[in-house]
Write an enzyme that holds these catalytic residues in place. Sequence first.
Site, PDB file in Angstrom:
ATOM      1  N   THR A 101       0.706  -0.925  -0.014  1.00 23.13           N
ATOM      2  CA  THR A 101      -0.369   0.454   0.584  1.00 23.13           C
ATOM      3  C   THR A 101       0.742   0.880   0.212  1.00 23.13           C
ATOM      4  O   THR A 101       1.992   1.418   0.241  1.00 23.13           O
ATOM      5  CB  THR A 101      -0.507  -0.077   1.469  1.00 23.13           C
ATOM      6  OG1 THR A 101      -1.069  -1.184   1.281  1.00 23.13           O
ATOM      7  CG2 THR A 101      -1.748   1.205   1.030  1.00 23.13           C
ATOM      8  N   ARG A 151     -10.500 -10.856  -4.540  1.00 25.16           N
ATOM      9  CA  ARG A 151     -10.140 -10.676  -3.077  1.00 25.16           C
ATOM     10  C   ARG A 151     -10.194  -9.005  -3.512  1.00 25.16           C
ATOM     11  O   ARG A 151      -9.509  -8.564  -3.653  1.00 25.16           O
ATOM     12  CB  ARG A 151      -8.875 -10.899  -2.543  1.00 25.16           C
ATOM     13  CG  ARG A 151      -8.508 -11.256  -1.030  1.00 25.16           C
ATOM     14  CD  ARG A 151      -7.446  -9.944  -0.950  1.00 25.16           C
ATOM     15  NE  ARG A 151      -6.998  -9.173   0.213  1.00 25.16           N
ATOM     16  CZ  ARG A 151      -5.977  -8.527   0.900  1.00 25.16           C
ATOM     17  NH1 ARG A 151      -5.866  -6.844  -0.633  1.00 25.16           N
ATOM     18  NH2 ARG A 151      -5.867  -8.361   2.283  1.00 25.16           N
TER      19      ARG A 151
END
Length: 319
Positions: free
Chosen positions: A181, A209
Amino acid sequence: MITNRRDFLKLSAISSAVALIPFKTVAKSKVNKPIVVSTWQHGIAANKAAWQVLAEHGKAIDAVEAGVRIPEADPNVMTVGYGGYPDREGNVTLDACIMDENQNCGSVAYLQNIKHPISVARLVMDNTPHVMLVGEGALQFAKSQGFIEENLLTPQAKKAWQDWLVESKYAPVINIENHDTIGMLALDMNGDLSGACTTSGAAFKMAGRVGDSPIIGAGLYVDNEVGAATATGMGELMIKTVGCHLVVEMMRQGMTPTQACKAAVERIAHKLGDYKQFQVGFLALSKSGEYGSYCIQPGFNYAVTSKTGSKLLDAASIL
């Protein structure tokens, strides 16, 4: 229950004293603005782009979008955008969200073939009545806004996926796979906060997902009265605890950014029990420009850019 005049006067005196405290605190505090913070080493380049906006008295929302677009387009950052690790089917799927000072927010999840999901999320916020678009709907919206489809699977990421297929074993690798991230928080010269979060998600994840990064409250949260928070690591754990909202609420109760991040991490660790095999990290920025971070495993770092320059700091950790 107030039983007599003495109790009434005592209560009135206490209430008056408490009412005065916030005003004194605000008047004396010095706000550190503008400032931008972001997760991981790739946040250094991202902060540079965001700072160009902030230094020209631009809005925090524009700064965070500009900032995270840098790693989204960098094929060497293999956990964000173009060149990101694919899922176990070999498809690069992207998640992102963005939130401004007025709690306007936009999000996309399971988006494919679009290099800048953060800018699609921004347009979901600005141009639709919705907060989140996913999958094919997100792709169709992106194309309607002028985005062009392109192959995001680079040769380097494809080779990593093919090597993984030999054993096809899915197990999170601390501070390797979980560099998944970039989360960015900014405070502009107007004193307004905004945040952005974008990722290609966990490497070799199951098809379909979605982690915490596109979920408001889990991977990102902004409250312009208090502060903002973003997260990195095992996304499922942030979703289960609505982690970033938790951090901001603890700041509302008077905790510093570091204290709030630590409290959130410790709560997750306590519930997990076997927390030593996972990584979770939070980064927070207060309304006054104070920042802080905390994580489970050592190794999580974050970038800070302000008038005094840029630096990369290591987050404190449980272990």
